[in-house]
Scaffold this motif. Structure first.
Motif, mmCIF file in Angstrom:
data_model
loop_
_atom_site.group_PDB
_atom_site.id
_atom_site.type_symbol
_atom_site.label_atom_id
_atom_site.label_comp_id
_atom_site.label_asym_id
_atom_site.label_seq_id
_atom_site.Cartn_x
_atom_site.Cartn_y
_atom_site.Cartn_z
ATOM 1 N N LEU A 30 -45.800 12.873 -1.508
ATOM 2 C CA LEU A 30 -46.917 12.022 -1.934
ATOM 3 C C LEU A 30 -46.577 10.550 -1.758
ATOM 4 C CD1 LEU A 30 -48.132 13.896 -5.152
ATOM 5 C CD2 LEU A 30 -49.198 13.850 -2.903
ATOM 6 N N ARG A 34 -48.603 8.005 0.920
ATOM 7 C CA ARG A 34 -49.182 6.729 0.497
ATOM 8 C C ARG A 34 -48.575 5.580 1.295
ATOM 9 N NH1 ARG A 34 -46.836 5.876 -4.733
ATOM 10 N NH2 ARG A 34 -45.155 5.079 -3.427
ATOM 11 N N GLU A 54 -52.863 12.617 4.713
ATOM 12 C CA GLU A 54 -52.927 13.626 3.657
ATOM 13 C C GLU A 54 -51.548 14.240 3.482
ATOM 14 O OE1 GLU A 54 -57.569 15.175 4.080
ATOM 15 O OE2 GLU A 54 -55.914 16.469 4.675
ATOM 16 N N ALA A 55 -51.207 14.609 2.238
ATOM 17 C CA ALA A 55 -49.926 15.240 1.937
ATOM 18 C C ALA A 55 -50.100 16.749 1.831
ATOM 19 C CB ALA A 55 -49.366 14.692 0.620
ATOM 20 N N TYR A 56 -49.093 17.490 2.333
ATOM 21 C CA TYR A 56 -49.068 18.953 2.230
ATOM 22 C C TYR A 56 -47.685 19.379 1.759
ATOM 23 C CZ TYR A 56 -53.611 19.135 4.411
ATOM 24 O OH TYR A 56 -54.946 18.968 4.663
ATOM 25 N N HIS A 57 -47.647 20.359 0.827
ATOM 26 C CA HIS A 57 -46.391 20.768 0.192
ATOM 27 C C HIS A 57 -46.360 22.294 0.065
ATOM 28 C CE1 HIS A 57 -43.472 21.229 -3.192
ATOM 29 N NE2 HIS A 57 -42.896 20.200 -2.625
ATOM 30 N N VAL A 173 -57.288 6.779 -3.205
ATOM 31 C CA VAL A 173 -56.886 8.181 -3.245
ATOM 32 C C VAL A 173 -58.114 9.067 -3.416
ATOM 33 C CG1 VAL A 173 -55.446 9.870 -4.451
ATOM 34 C CG2 VAL A 173 -54.713 7.475 -4.298
ATOM 35 N N ARG A 176 -58.356 16.024 -0.407
ATOM 36 C CA ARG A 176 -58.196 16.347 1.009
ATOM 37 C C ARG A 176 -59.469 17.005 1.523
ATOM 38 N NH1 ARG A 176 -52.682 19.705 0.648
ATOM 39 N NH2 ARG A 176 -53.939 20.683 -0.976
ATOM 40 N N LEU A 185 -56.829 18.960 -5.234
ATOM 41 C CA LEU A 185 -55.693 18.036 -5.302
ATOM 42 C C LEU A 185 -56.044 16.686 -4.666
ATOM 43 C CD1 LEU A 185 -52.765 20.463 -4.333
ATOM 44 C CD2 LEU A 185 -53.404 19.663 -6.626
ATOM 45 N N TRP A 187 -54.812 14.355 -2.795
ATOM 46 C CA TRP A 187 -53.656 14.081 -1.933
ATOM 47 C C TRP A 187 -54.067 13.434 -0.620
ATOM 48 C CZ3 TRP A 187 -49.682 18.732 -2.341
ATOM 49 C CH2 TRP A 187 -49.194 18.792 -3.653
ATOM 50 N N ARG A 188 -55.219 12.790 -0.593
ATOM 51 C CA ARG A 188 -55.674 12.052 0.583
ATOM 52 C C ARG A 188 -55.576 10.562 0.298
ATOM 53 N NH1 ARG A 188 -61.879 11.296 2.604
ATOM 54 N NH2 ARG A 188 -61.523 10.784 4.784
#
Length: 203
Positions: A30, A34, A54-57, A173, A176, A185, A187-188
């Motif tokens: 994250l 950012r 975008e974050a992916y986990h 923020v 997604r 989430l 996370w975008r």
DNA sequence: CATGGGATTGACT
DNA sequence: GTCAATCCCATGC
């Protein structure tokens, strides 16, 4: 040393620094997502400033790494600072930067760029004349920069895709987009007000 | 080995 | 707003 691109009042915002190093990617995904907003991606003669990520986990089902280590996801579980490029919908190549420690399984999707350099080449590859719409989507920006599946598993630290430090950006923020799992989430990450962000716009 | 589902885009109603 | 194009790969038999 800092190389400057462009001129006039845009000089500071478009300032370009050295390549981002291993330690930049070896952090929580994250934070990397950012902080990548405002950085610059260069591939050959073409370059653009990142305005959306975008974050992916591995811990959430929208991430390809959710299924564990497979031939496809082994890059995500490899060392940080590596490009993960995959084919989407059988048509488009999507660019990610692998993050976090080796064996974690996380990456940042680069979703939109503000074109900086090689704009005529981008126009030719995209087959359009206007500048807006050249890189405002994850499939569009790889086409504009000439990034394809052969760039998968190449190093961002010394490989063909350069990720360069840029001036800090004002980031907003949101959720997604384009996914069906873990849609809630936030996370975008988008640069506030930037016209090159893909749609739909964050609220 | 067969099947099904996309981290999208552009064209069209 | 709807919809098809197109191919890699995870999954299941």
């Amino acid at each position: 040393m800092v190389e400057r691109v462009g001129g006039g009042p845009e000089v500071e915002r478009l300032a370009v620094g050295p390549r981002l190093a291993y330690g930049f990617y070896d952090r929580p995904v994250l934070d990397v997502a950012r902080d990548l907003v405002g950085a610059v991606v260069r591939h050959g003669e073409t370059a653009g400033r990142i305005v959306e990520t975008e974050a992916y986990h591995h811990s959430e089902p929208a991430c390809h790494a959710y299924v564990g280590v497979t031939p496809r996801t082994s890059v995500l579980y490899g060392p940080p600072g590596v490009a993960y490029v995959y084919r989407s919908y059988g048509i488009h190549a999507l660019l990610n930067a692998v993050c976090e420690h080796e064996d974690v399984g996380a990456a940042v999707l680069i979703r939109a760029l503000e074109p900086i350099d090689g704009i005529d080449e981008m126009r030719a590859r995209r087959g359009i004349d206007r500048v807006d719409g050249l890189c405002n989507g994850p499939g569009k920006l790889t086409q504009a920069l000439g990034i394809d599946l052969e760039d998968n598993d190449t190093s961002l630290l010394d490989g063909p895709i350069e990720m360069l430090a840029g001036a800090p950006a004002d980031v907003v923020v949101g959720r997604r987009i384009g996914i069906t799992k873990a849609v809630e989430l936030p996370w975008r990450f988008c640069e506030a007000g930037n016209p090159h962000v893909s749609r739909p716009w964050p609220s």
